[in-house]
Design an enzyme around this catalytic site. Structure first.
Site, mmCIF file in Angstrom:
data_model
loop_
_atom_site.group_PDB
_atom_site.id
_atom_site.type_symbol
_atom_site.label_atom_id
_atom_site.label_comp_id
_atom_site.label_asym_id
_atom_site.label_seq_id
_atom_site.Cartn_x
_atom_site.Cartn_y
_atom_site.Cartn_z
ATOM 1 N N GLU A 45 63.435 38.692 47.840
ATOM 2 C CA GLU A 45 64.675 37.913 47.863
ATOM 3 C C GLU A 45 65.799 38.759 48.435
ATOM 4 O O GLU A 45 65.950 39.926 48.036
ATOM 5 C CB GLU A 45 65.126 37.496 46.448
ATOM 6 C CG GLU A 45 64.433 36.303 45.876
ATOM 7 C CD GLU A 45 65.149 35.778 44.623
ATOM 8 O OE1 GLU A 45 66.359 36.021 44.457
ATOM 9 O OE2 GLU A 45 64.473 35.125 43.821
ATOM 10 N N GLU A 85 62.727 36.971 37.753
ATOM 11 C CA GLU A 85 63.801 37.893 37.364
ATOM 12 C C GLU A 85 63.958 38.160 35.883
ATOM 13 O O GLU A 85 64.960 38.738 35.467
ATOM 14 C CB GLU A 85 65.151 37.450 37.983
ATOM 15 C CG GLU A 85 65.117 37.481 39.506
ATOM 16 C CD GLU A 85 66.433 37.093 40.195
ATOM 17 O OE1 GLU A 85 67.346 36.613 39.520
ATOM 18 O OE2 GLU A 85 66.517 37.292 41.425
#
Ligand SMILES: *[C@@H]1O[C@H](CO)[C@@H](O)[C@H](O)[C@H]1NC(C)=O
Ligand SMILES: *[C@@H]1O[C@H](CO)[C@@H](O)[C@H](O)[C@H]1NC(C)=O
Ligand SMILES: *[C@@H]1O[C@H](CO)[C@@H](O)[C@H](O)[C@H]1NC(C)=O
Ligand SMILES: *[C@@H]1O[C@H](CO)[C@@H](O)[C@H](O)[C@H]1NC(C)=O
Ligand SMILES: *[C@@H]1O[C@H](CO)[C@@H](O)[C@H](O)[C@H]1NC(C)=O
Ligand SMILES: *[C@@H]1O[C@H](CO)[C@@H](O)[C@H](O)[C@H]1NC(C)=O
Ligand SMILES: *[C@@H]1O[C@H](CO)[C@@H](O)[C@H](O)[C@H]1NC(C)=O
Length: 895
Positions: free
Chosen positions: A567, A470
């Protein structure tokens, strides 16, 4: 150095080390190399000397304090905060050993640390031999001259990781490297991005802060006269111009002086044998031997679970010195497979595809994300790892992402994934932060990456490397509020770390599998935009992470039709029996201090109830304990159903492109396992117990799956198939009234061709027409629900699925079912639970408290009077124990 093939004759060499023993079971020739293990009891001391106690190596300070009774269960109640002092102190590990004359007589002696956590100065007999600053590296110090007769003393002085991280951040005065601290709700420590250590050890939104210190992997001495093997890896690559498999065998050695060795490599089952003459120069060197596999044999491939066998071959490596002394005997496994990450234009869609092709076959990745199995890595047993991975495969998963905020897992983890056919998306350990790029930081990261790639690249299970978790998204969408004028600097640092260093090393060390810079990322599109895309979440490119807690999770129209969902998820609480182990009765309410303390995600407890309240009545029992247990249950119901809807959406989106989006080829929900007993996104509780979500996963990841949903008033059913062959399937839909166990009507569609590896619409019908034509037409959305399954001409294919036509909280005539259960032992030694129900029951949940094991199915919709479920125990138990522990709960019982 040189390695040249020599026809006809051969020889081999080598000695080698630590991680290798575990990984491939090598045997070292004892004449050549002398190893002395220092894995034993050491003594540890804190800085002012008030505490002094024995400590095991491998291990850490926390586990030593625990074993010696200085502290209690780390996870009990508020102990994460109570034990904060441990990591604020400095600790010294000491041991003494005697080195034999034989060992001391060797030309070279190395003191090897497989893993030091983290910042330490190491001395032998009072002389500093080296320093460490990275728990993900192996350290190797030359100590020959320092050894003496009699007692030798090794001291490892560890600095507080918390103090170190803080000092490093202060020293980095020119600009800040955010985030400084985790959100207060996590009760964690600051500046973890300044220390090369499991980033979640300073707390995460699903876990406690336990910044460990210690020798978390083995320590030993290696003594030798000629050379030692530091590492050996085997990577098969298919050479299409030769139409031949070539196994690249890389040999990293440390030689006392230039040495000639004959190396024989042989894959007997493939009638392949080759001899190499290798000249190792003095010092460390790497040699690459290419073993060309005989083409007269058909090579059996390694396949992901559900797509074929995980076939392996035995490779023998034999080394001989020129004068004939055998100095190496090594045996390892080789698995043959290819992997590609396909990013190419899709007809009718802007952007690029994003999917994995294994052995030329496109594969939909089904699975979840892996986090550290314990805050103290030395307490993760092989049995724990095996159980968690077995639970993944048992739930029809074929992939896991080893998330970048934890650790590169132990060798056994990857070996088990090889054996079980679990594909691994391997992050490098950087997560949710900016990172410094000072020379010494880059230097230690470079060594970390070289070592980890060499250690893991022999595993076929690892199918992709990924630079971080991320951090592209954090930069692109400015999580840390960096002023625009300063952003280029952070952008440069990002490229320096992940592209110029990590990517460059990975590409040099391992050309056999793809590398991604981040997750989520737009892949090649991110690269074109200078490695940080303006929108890394773009649905037309790469993978995405998607979370939305407030939006109604049953509403699939709001879901991102992504190329690859790496995710997504929802929180739930673990079961009461799991929480009971770390709490006392005053904690057992949803509003208790304990319940707030364990929740590390801002407003997480409210979010769960808010989402559950959209579709279910919230528990309201007057009995506080029942209300608490019912609330735990309802959070699991909510989570299971939310992740089901989303995963089914991704699976049914695999074959179509709608408004330029779709062709989804992966669904990895967040997260598989837990690090402690607390609320989280996991489907497996700490200890391995299956939450309702995990039982649901077994169904929603089933190779053949009917997916039903409502689209503009119509019932639409897709048939999803991961099989390699085509099927002819029809859907059978049954309509039930909540008030009756007899179906009102059953409708079958006609047979439709469903190709292997596709999702096809198989049934479409307005719901009003379906209900009007059903029975006496008395069904409404509030009184009825649907079940459906797929069948070919012979039998049912895949599980039975269902669709509620309204929220259960609005359902009319839902009865309170009387469910009775009878436990029996079957002939195989397993247990069966025979259930009888008086009414349709939703989310029927069987619980056996602490008895380890799992049911064949759970959390199911019961529309039959009888149902038999098996219980597969993970240890000794009895019919009586199960019967006593067994409780059955269904949705109607909690309000
Ligand atoms: C290596 O292979 C050659 C033939 O290719 C054989 O003569 C020799 O004995 C082998 N050496 C060992 C150690 O197996
Ligand atoms: C020594 O350190 C421990 C742990 O940090 C602390 O609790 C104790 O008060 C200290 N003792 C002295 C005498 O400073
Ligand atoms: C730990 O060691 C550092 C460096 O030597 C020192 O500055 C610090 O005061 C020590 N901490 C304690 C608690 O003694
Ligand atoms: C395949 O083998 C040929 C001939 O040895 C070599 O030139 C080429 O580089 C190899 N290709 C790959 C992808 O290894
Ligand atoms: C909860 O914690 C607060 C702050 O520590 C304390 O004041 C309060 O008494 C606790 N409440 C209960 C019910 O334990
Ligand atoms: C529940 O069902 C069982 C078995 O069918 C029966 O013996 C029992 O009386 C029922 N209980 C209630 C409350 O109806
Ligand atoms: C359900 O099980 C009971 C007890 O085993 C049996 O008597 C009954 O016939 C079964 N009912 C159905 C519908 O199968």
């Amino acid at each position: 150095m040189s390695a040249f093939r020599k026809r006809g004759s051969v020889l081999v060499v080598l000695c080698y080390l630590g991680s290798f023993h575990v990984l491939f079971g090598y045997n070292v020739s004892r004449e050549e190399q002398h190893d002395l293990s220092l894995n034993r009891k050491w003594t540890i001391q804190n800085s002012n000397g008030s505490l002094s106690l024995p400590a095991e190596v491998p291990g850490c300070v926390h586990s030593a304090l625990l074993k010696q009774g200085f502290i209690k269960d780390l996870y009990f109640r508020f102990n994460d905060v109570a034990y904060r002092w441990i990591a604020l102190d400095n600790w010294t590990y000491t041991t003494t050993f005697s080195a034999s004359t034989e060992l001391r007589a060797k030309q070279r002696v190395q003191l090897v640390f497989e893993g030091v956590d983290t910042v330490a100065s190491i001395s032998l007999n009072g002389v500093v031999v080296g320093k460490t600053d990275n728990m993900f590296r192996r350290y190797d110090f030359s100590v020959g001259q320092l050894l003496r007769e009699g007692e030798n003393v090794v001291k490892v002085s560890l600095l507080s990781p918390v103090v170190y991280a803080s000092e490093r951040s202060q020293a980095h005065s020119s600009y800040s490297v955010p985030p400084d601290c985790p959100p207060p709700v996590q009760k964690g420590e600051c500046h973890v991005n300044f220390i090369r250590k499991a980033q979640s050890s300073f707390s995460w939104d699903w876990g406690p802060s336990f910044p460990t210190l210690g020798l978390w992997k083995g320590v030993h001495l290696e003594a030798f006269d000629v050379l030692r093997l530091i590492h050996l890896s085997t990577v098969p690559v298919y050479n299409s111009s030769l139409s031949q498999w070539v196994v690249t065998v890389e040999v990293l050695v440390d030689a006392v002086e230039e040495t000639k060795v004959q190396v024989n490599l042989s894959l007997m089952e493939l009638s392949t044998e080759q001899a190499f003459m290798v000249v190792f120069p003095s010092g460390q060197s790497k040699n690459t031997l290419s073993l060309h596999v005989n083409t007269s044999n058909q090579v059996k491939l390694w396949w992901p679970s559900g797509h074929g066998e995980q076939h392996s071959y035995h490779l023998s490596v034999r080394g001989t010195m020129l004068e004939g002394t055998a100095i190496l005997r090594t045996d390892t496994q080789v698995y043959f497979r290819t992997v590609e990450l396909v990013q190419e234009p899709i007809a009718g869609s802007p952007g690029l595809s994003f999917y994995f092709r294994v052995n030329k076959k496109p594969i939909f990745l089904k699975g979840s994300n892996w986090i550290p199995a314990h805050a103290l890595q030395d307490l993760v047993s092989p049995a724990d790892v095996r159980n968690l991975l077995q639970s993944s495969v048992s739930a029809n998963m074929n992939a896991l992402r080893v998330w970048g905020g934890g650790v590169y897992e132990q060798d056994m983890f990857y070996s088990l994934c090889d054996e079980m056919g679990i594909m691994i998306w391997q992050d490098f350990m950087f997560a949710c932060a900016m990172y410094p790029t000072e020379p010494d930081f880059i230097e230690t990261v470079r060594e970390e990456v070289v070592q980890q790639v060499r250690r893991l690249k022999s595993h076929p299970s690892v199918i992709v490397w990924s630079g971080n978790n991320e951090n592209e998204a954090a930069l692109a969408t400015n999580w840390f509020g960096i002023p625009v004028a300063q952003q280029p600097r952070y952008h440069r640092d990002y490229v320096t770390l992940y592209v110029d260093n990590i990517r460059a090393i990975v590409q040099k060390e391992d050309g056999s599998r793809p590398f991604l810079v981040s997750s989520p990322t737009n892949g090649v599109e991110s690269q074109q935009e200078g490695w940080v895309a303006h929108d890394p979440y773009d649905l037309h490119y790469g993978d995405t992470h998607y979370y939305s807690y407030s939006h109604d999770c049953w509403d699939w129209t709001a879901l991102p039709r992504t190329r690859f969902a790496s995710e997504y998820g929802f929180q739930s609480w673990p079961s009461f029996s799991t929480l009971q182990k770390v709490s006392v009765s005053e904690d057992w309410s949803y509003g208790s201090n304990f319940s707030s303390h364990r929740q590390h995600h801002q407003t997480g407890n409210q979010q769960m109830l808010q989402q559950a309240g959209l579709h279910y009545h919230l528990p309201a029992s007057a009995d506080p304990l029942k209300r608490y247990r019912d609330t735990l249950y309802i959070t699991q119901v909510m989570q299971a159903q939310c992740v089901k809807v989303q995963t089914e959406f991704y699976r049914r989106s695999q074959s179509e492109v709608i408004e330029g989006k779709g062709h989804t080829m992966g669904a990895l929900y967040w997260q598989l396992n837990d690090i402690w007993q607390g609320p989280s996104w996991s489907s497996l509780e700490f200890g391995g117990k299956w939450k309702m979500l995990h039982y649901f996963a077994k169904d929603f990841f089933s190779p053949v799956l009917p997916v039903g949903f409502e689209d503009q008033g119509s019932l639409v059913v897709y048939a999803v198939s991961d099989l390699s062959h085509d099927l002819h399937l029809r859907t059978v839909v049954s309509v039930y009234e909540w008030s009756s166990l007899d179906p009102v009507c059953t409708v079958a569609s006609r047979l439709v061709l469903v190709e292997g590896g596709s999702a096809e619409v198989i049934h479409k019908q307005p719901i009003s027409a379906l209900l009007a034509g059903c029975g006496r037409g008395s069904c409404t959305r509030l009184t009825c629900l649907l079940t459906f399954h797929l069948e070919d001409v012979n039998s049912q294919q895949g599980p039975i699925n269902h669709l509620f036509l309204s929220s259960p909280k609005n359902a009319q005539r839902m009865l309170r079912p009387n469910i009775t259960a009878e436990v029996q032992q079957d002939e195989m030694g397993g247990y069966t639970v025979t259930l009888q129900s008086s009414a349709v029951a939703a989310f029927v949940w069987l619980e056996v408290g602490d008895v380890p094991g799992r049911f064949s199915t759970n959390g199911f919709l019961m529309v039959t009077r009888n149902r038999t479920v098996t219980f597969n125990p993970w240890g000794p138990t009895s019919t009586q124990q199960i019967a006593q522990a067994l409780t059955v709960t269904s949705l109607r019982d909690v309000y």
